[in-house]
Design an enzyme around this catalytic site. Sequence first.
Site, PDB file in Angstrom:
ATOM      1  N   THR A  96     -10.007 -65.116  25.602  1.00  0.00           N
ATOM      2  CA  THR A  96      -9.131 -64.275  24.786  1.00  0.00           C
ATOM      3  C   THR A  96     -10.027 -63.405  23.927  1.00  0.00           C
ATOM      4  O   THR A  96     -10.750 -63.897  23.065  1.00  0.00           O
ATOM      5  CB  THR A  96      -8.198 -65.126  23.910  1.00  0.00           C
ATOM      6  OG1 THR A  96      -7.382 -65.940  24.756  1.00  0.00           O
ATOM      7  CG2 THR A  96      -7.309 -64.238  23.055  1.00  0.00           C
ATOM      8  N   LYS A 171      -1.614 -61.747  25.891  1.00  0.00           N
ATOM      9  CA  LYS A 171      -2.090 -62.942  25.195  1.00  0.00           C
ATOM     10  C   LYS A 171      -1.930 -62.787  23.685  1.00  0.00           C
ATOM     11  O   LYS A 171      -1.612 -63.755  22.981  1.00  0.00           O
ATOM     12  CB  LYS A 171      -3.557 -63.205  25.549  1.00  0.00           C
ATOM     13  CG  LYS A 171      -4.147 -64.466  24.898  1.00  0.00           C
ATOM     14  CD  LYS A 171      -3.425 -65.746  25.331  1.00  0.00           C
ATOM     15  CE  LYS A 171      -3.953 -66.988  24.611  1.00  0.00           C
ATOM     16  NZ  LYS A 171      -5.291 -67.395  25.058  1.00  0.00           N
ATOM     17  N   LYS A 239      -9.666 -66.412  15.363  1.00  0.00           N
ATOM     18  CA  LYS A 239     -10.209 -65.254  16.089  1.00  0.00           C
ATOM     19  C   LYS A 239      -9.099 -64.504  16.804  1.00  0.00           C
ATOM     20  O   LYS A 239      -9.006 -63.268  16.722  1.00  0.00           O
ATOM     21  CB  LYS A 239     -11.278 -65.730  17.075  1.00  0.00           C
ATOM     22  CG  LYS A 239     -11.849 -64.648  17.975  1.00  0.00           C
ATOM     23  CD  LYS A 239     -11.218 -64.631  19.365  1.00  0.00           C
ATOM     24  CE  LYS A 239     -11.524 -65.894  20.145  1.00  0.00           C
ATOM     25  NZ  LYS A 239     -10.965 -65.830  21.517  1.00  0.00           N
TER      26      LYS A 239
END
Length: 287
Positions: A96, A171, A239
């Site tokens: 990701t 995502k 993150k």
Amino acid sequence: MKRIGFIGIGIMGKAMARNLMKAGYEVAVYTRTKKKAEDIIEEGAVWCEDVKTCARGKDAVITMVGYPKDVEQVYLGDEGILANADKGTCVIDMTTTSPKLSVRIYEEARKAGLYALDAPVTGGDTGAKEGTLTILVGGDREAFERCMPIFQAMGKNIQYEGQAGNGQHTKMCNQIAIAGAISGVCEAMAYAKAQGMDVQLMVDSISTGAAGSAQLKAVAPRILAGDFNPGFFIRHFIKDMRLAKEEAEDRGLALGVLDYVLSMYETMEAEGKGGLGTQALIQYYQW
């Protein structure tokens, strides 16, 4: 396509590489710390000393690393994947990472005669182990279809999301939705405990109604068992949420729930809890 290079053998990557091996692929692996890969090497994976060796002579190269800076490091530059993979190789980043970086890698790959896909996953450590991941893929459809057997060895719900970067954008949507869902579960449990209720009974009571969710099913049992081990690290979720926040702000979009949940997790990371699993958010509520 039988020869695969796999870079990044962490909690997720190792399980994914194992499933590729079970499906009959010849898997070569590289990670920064060889000791972490010793078990999968004993199982038949071929160890590579560096990224460029892992990229050469492969039909596909898969990456599952930690942060955008790691993705940039393994793909770009003279020692990276794009400079060393054979022409025609499919390079698949399942980290990701930044959608903008995925587009950059796609464009650089095209110049090098390679096919790049951004293919982040959902499903956590359990999905990685069981080969039931959801895989969200951006890039050229031709490359997606060519790599479908590889994806099928690792996941069950495999979706083509469109142009390069769209896998990562999807995502981001997933992580935004999870942020709201996991905080909702934790707040419901914190409320029940504060009222002196049987929290397990409460969870059982609401789980089959409109409040039921994958997060409730996955998170509540771990919280009740006092299990805060990482299926997905808090620091990695931070993150992801920061990436989603950045992309939203680029479009002038304010996401209040995301901002609030991110601030809670950042507080926990500042307290040294970034290595816990995301379910440890319950600790923010003085559980």
